[in-house]
Design an enzyme around this catalytic site. Structure first.
Site, mmCIF file in Angstrom:
data_model
loop_
_atom_site.group_PDB
_atom_site.id
_atom_site.type_symbol
_atom_site.label_atom_id
_atom_site.label_comp_id
_atom_site.label_asym_id
_atom_site.label_seq_id
_atom_site.Cartn_x
_atom_site.Cartn_y
_atom_site.Cartn_z
ATOM 1 N N ARG A 1 -3.782 10.365 4.688
ATOM 2 C CA ARG A 1 -3.064 10.822 4.749
ATOM 3 C C ARG A 1 -1.710 11.294 3.556
ATOM 4 N NH1 ARG A 1 0.368 14.192 7.905
ATOM 5 N NH2 ARG A 1 2.521 14.221 7.782
ATOM 6 N N ARG B 1 1.202 13.971 13.726
ATOM 7 C CA ARG B 1 1.444 14.222 12.199
ATOM 8 C C ARG B 1 0.899 15.446 11.550
ATOM 9 N NH1 ARG B 1 -1.364 8.326 9.696
ATOM 10 N NH2 ARG B 1 1.053 8.687 8.307
ATOM 11 N N PRO B 2 2.170 16.675 11.838
ATOM 12 C CA PRO B 2 1.692 17.097 10.585
ATOM 13 C C PRO B 2 2.375 17.191 9.323
ATOM 14 C CG PRO B 2 3.957 17.285 12.041
ATOM 15 C CD PRO B 2 3.177 16.288 12.197
ATOM 16 N N ARG C 1 -8.240 -0.416 4.710
ATOM 17 C CA ARG C 1 -7.723 0.352 4.324
ATOM 18 C C ARG C 1 -6.040 0.317 4.139
ATOM 19 N NH1 ARG C 1 -6.368 4.816 7.693
ATOM 20 N NH2 ARG C 1 -5.300 4.876 6.154
ATOM 21 N N LYS D 1 0.741 -1.321 0.167
ATOM 22 C CA LYS D 1 0.377 -0.080 0.093
ATOM 23 C C LYS D 1 1.156 0.733 -0.152
ATOM 24 C CE LYS D 1 -1.635 1.770 4.287
ATOM 25 N NZ LYS D 1 -1.639 3.029 4.496
ATOM 26 N N ASN D 2 1.496 1.071 0.991
ATOM 27 C CA ASN D 2 2.327 2.363 0.724
ATOM 28 C C ASN D 2 3.730 3.063 -0.426
ATOM 29 O OD1 ASN D 2 1.215 2.867 2.988
ATOM 30 N ND2 ASN D 2 3.212 2.650 4.865
ATOM 31 N N ASP E 1 5.170 0.609 11.734
ATOM 32 C CA ASP E 1 3.637 0.196 11.175
ATOM 33 C C ASP E 1 4.092 -1.067 12.426
ATOM 34 O OD1 ASP E 1 3.031 2.563 10.108
ATOM 35 O OD2 ASP E 1 3.043 0.971 7.728
ATOM 36 N N CYS F 1 -4.321 7.841 10.155
ATOM 37 C CA CYS F 1 -4.379 6.876 11.038
ATOM 38 C C CYS F 1 -4.403 7.748 11.983
ATOM 39 C CB CYS F 1 -4.163 5.704 11.406
ATOM 40 S SG CYS F 1 -4.411 4.080 10.038
ATOM 41 N N ASP G 1 4.277 19.744 7.830
ATOM 42 C CA ASP G 1 5.206 21.481 8.233
ATOM 43 C C ASP G 1 6.963 20.885 6.843
ATOM 44 O OD1 ASP G 1 6.005 19.253 10.009
ATOM 45 O OD2 ASP G 1 7.866 20.680 11.094
ATOM 46 N N LEU G 2 7.314 19.255 6.919
ATOM 47 C CA LEU G 2 8.565 19.504 6.308
ATOM 48 C C LEU G 2 7.746 19.516 4.886
ATOM 49 C CD1 LEU G 2 9.608 16.145 8.840
ATOM 50 C CD2 LEU G 2 11.134 18.772 8.081
HETATM 51 C C1 EPZ Z 1 3.955 6.770 6.049
HETATM 52 O O1 EPZ Z 1 3.594 7.497 6.540
HETATM 53 C C2 EPZ Z 1 3.194 5.214 6.162
HETATM 54 N N1 EPZ Z 1 2.193 5.897 5.341
HETATM 55 C C3 EPZ Z 1 2.832 5.175 7.689
HETATM 56 O O2 EPZ Z 1 2.022 3.986 7.740
HETATM 57 C C4 EPZ Z 1 4.508 4.794 8.092
HETATM 58 O O3 EPZ Z 1 4.214 4.856 9.826
HETATM 59 C C5 EPZ Z 1 5.262 5.946 8.125
HETATM 60 O O4 EPZ Z 1 5.172 6.416 7.146
HETATM 61 C C6 EPZ Z 1 6.729 5.724 8.601
HETATM 62 O O5 EPZ Z 1 7.129 4.793 8.598
HETATM 63 C C7 EPZ Z 1 1.784 5.626 4.087
HETATM 64 O O6 EPZ Z 1 3.294 5.935 3.123
HETATM 65 C C8 EPZ Z 1 1.035 6.654 3.336
HETATM 66 P P1 EPZ Z 1 6.455 10.165 8.293
HETATM 67 P P2 EPZ Z 1 4.483 9.362 6.968
HETATM 68 O O7 EPZ Z 1 6.221 11.183 7.373
HETATM 69 O O8 EPZ Z 1 4.467 9.688 5.601
HETATM 70 C C9 EPZ Z 1 6.549 13.171 11.703
HETATM 71 C C10 EPZ Z 1 0.021 2.682 7.445
HETATM 72 O O9 EPZ Z 1 -0.261 1.761 8.846
HETATM 73 N N2 EPZ Z 1 6.553 14.395 11.083
HETATM 74 O O10 EPZ Z 1 7.376 9.248 7.484
HETATM 75 O O11 EPZ Z 1 2.763 10.057 7.141
HETATM 76 C C11 EPZ Z 1 5.666 12.601 12.086
HETATM 77 O O12 EPZ Z 1 4.503 13.062 13.072
HETATM 78 C C12 EPZ Z 1 0.713 3.795 7.702
HETATM 79 O O13 EPZ Z 1 0.530 1.985 6.533
HETATM 80 C C13 EPZ Z 1 6.562 16.090 11.103
HETATM 81 O O14 EPZ Z 1 6.884 16.248 12.215
HETATM 82 O O15 EPZ Z 1 5.219 8.888 7.865
HETATM 83 C C14 EPZ Z 1 5.948 10.896 12.477
HETATM 84 O O16 EPZ Z 1 6.220 12.087 13.655
HETATM 85 C C15 EPZ Z 1 0.501 5.030 8.841
HETATM 86 N N3 EPZ Z 1 5.850 16.411 9.649
HETATM 87 C C16 EPZ Z 1 7.736 11.048 12.011
HETATM 88 O O17 EPZ Z 1 7.901 12.282 11.129
HETATM 89 C C17 EPZ Z 1 6.015 16.014 8.562
HETATM 90 O O18 EPZ Z 1 6.335 16.945 7.711
HETATM 91 C C18 EPZ Z 1 6.940 10.429 10.741
HETATM 92 O O19 EPZ Z 1 6.347 10.317 9.786
HETATM 93 C C19 EPZ Z 1 5.938 15.215 8.587
HETATM 94 C C20 EPZ Z 1 6.509 13.943 9.366
#
Ligand code: EPZ
Length: 411
Positions: free
Chosen positions: A92, A121-122, A400, A23-24, A306, A116, A124-125
């Site tokens: 997301r 999950r901001p 999902r 999925k991801n 995950d 989820c 900002d990055l």
């Molecule tokens: C992806 O989410 C996956 N989703 C998630 O899978 C997975 O848990 C996650 O990566 C980590 O591996 C998809 O690929 C669709 P991140 P993502 O940005 O991209 C912080 C599932 O169950 N952050 O790596 O949203 C954030 O809050 C889902 O399949 C910021 O602060 O994850 C978190 O603490 C759930 N600012 C950390 O980074 C930002 O702009 C990691 O989030 C972005 C993220």
């Protein structure tokens, strides 16, 4: 109620399961298809609710996006920079569809992404990187408007955390931006390498995928291609944890075990036997399960966040104690309440879940509510090892990310 899962636990699992596409990986690839001037075919895409939502997003942007048997085909030039609010707000990954629209049309409008509730999950990055590349974001309530009046240009960007989503957004933006982009502190997850490989197959110039520094030379246009997304390491982890929890023997084919090595290693420490091949693994548990001690998640190649609730479900069935800490998301263990209802011993403190030991009477069936995607799957895994019947509600979260999880387990 329609859609609830009824699980009769206490029976060992036995069988062979083909691991479907991730999925991801599929979701960012669908977003990437907005960059392509020719048709894109993704082969072997599982029927997930998030895939259906993504196809609706592509159609709202003016593309043709449809299933053709097991494949998905996307074609046509995006004509609208406005994404449908319904699907965008439920997922997301909808944020990933903005950068390609911005790159091609100079404008993208969406609502803040859903998904989820496992942490703040901001985005900002994502936004800070796009601003460095020439974008202007405007946020009014839930509505996000991004414009790039002079187009996107390359930039030297450093992420303060290797966010998977932000790395994908900036890779997508840079693929058609003018000039070169260097992205430092990038995520190294296999799904990033899959996306880079897809873009390169379409004529992109991306180097360094799988490392923390990506170099992207922006192109004027990209073609389409046929592409098979990589297998789902979290699906494989789910079945591996299910074999540990319920006992029995499960063979997982079509997925290199290296992709989910940390899960397999922890299950081995807990008393499972694991046999590994090039793209298969067999996980068996006939004796006792032992506690895993203290484990924590990390970014790739560490233990995937995950997989944390899924491993916790296996830990619930162990005779010793375990504790698991998720360093990525603040509220990863929404499944703890369901574990308790099954009779499991759990204690949640901040990001740490302490689990076990299994009470002498074992786990018993209960009515459970899926809190989120992986937490819901974790409740299913735990219920497989509980005596009697369990009912899992709110399975829309599970649908999902898993196609027919119940049918797979029943088979
Ligand atoms: C992806 O989410 C996956 N989703 C998630 O899978 C997975 O848990 C996650 O990566 C980590 O591996 C998809 O690929 C669709 P991140 P993502 O940005 O991209 C912080 C599932 O169950 N952050 O790596 O949203 C954030 O809050 C889902 O399949 C910021 O602060 O994850 C978190 O603490 C759930 N600012 C950390 O980074 C930002 O702009 C990691 O989030 C972005 C993220």
């Amino acid at each position: 109620m329609a859609g609830d899962y009824i699980i009769t636990g206490g029976r060992p699992l036995n069988g062979t399961v083909w691991v479907p596409a991730a999925k991801n990986s599929v979701l960012p690839l669908l977003a990437a298809s907005l960059l392509c001037s020719g048709p894109v075919r993704l082969c072997g895409v599982p029927e997930l609710a998030d895939v259906a939502e993504s196809l609706a997003l592509l159609r709202s942007a003016g593309c043709t996006a449809e299933r053709q048997g097991a494949d998905v085909r996307v074609d046509g030039v995006p004509g609208s920079g406005t994404l449908a609010a319904g699907p965008a707000g439920r997922m997301r990954a909808s944020i990933l569809f903005c950068a390609p629209l911005l790159a091609r049309l100079g404008r993208a409008q969406t609502v803040l992404p859903g998904g989820c509730r496992i942490g703040a999950r901001p985005i900002d990055l994502h936004l800070a990187g796009l601003v460095q590349m020439g974008a202007c974001p405007q946020l009014e309530g839930e509505r996000l408007l991004l414009t790039a009046p002079a187009g996107l240009h390359g930039a030297d960007i450093t992420l303060r955390f290797p966010s998977v989503g932000a790395t994908e957004t900036l890779l997508l933006a840079a693929a058609l931006a003018q000039g070169e982009t260097t992205l430092r502190g990038a995520a190294r997850e296999p799904e990033i390498s899959d996306l880079a490989e897809f873009l390169n197959r379409c004529g992109g110039r991306i180097e360094g995928a799988g490392t923390s520094t990506l170099r992207i030379e922006g192109r004027r246009g990209l073609s389409g291609c046929d592409f098979s997304p990589l297998p789902d390491r979290i699906f494989a982890s789910t079945l591996a944890c299910a074999a540990a929890a319920a006992g029995g023997r499960v063979e997982l084919t079509g997925c290199p075990p290296a992709l989910y090595a940390p899960v397999l290693e922890i299950l081995e420490q807990m008393g499972c036997t694991v046999e590994r091949g090039a793209d298969r693994a067999e996980v068996a548990r006939f004796g006792r399960l032992y506690g895993a001690g203290r484990v924590f998640t990390g970014v790739y190649p560490g233990l995937a966040t995950d997989a944390a609730p899924l491993l916790a479900a296996a830990m619930l069935c162990a005779e010793g104690e375990s504790s698991i800490e998720d360093v990525v998301f603040e509220r990863r263990f929404g499944c703890a309440e369901g574990f308790e209802r099954l009779g499991g011993r759990v204690n949640r403190s901040g990001r740490v879940l302490s689990v076990g030991p299994l009470p002498e009477s074992g786990l018993h069936g209960a009515t459970l509510t899926a809190p989120d995607l992986r937490g819901g799957a974790a409740l299913v895994v735990a219920a497989l090892s509980a005596r009697g019947k369990s009912l899992v509600e709110e399975t829309r979260h599970i649908d999902r990310g898993y196609a027919g999880l119940c049918e797979v387990l029943a088979s």
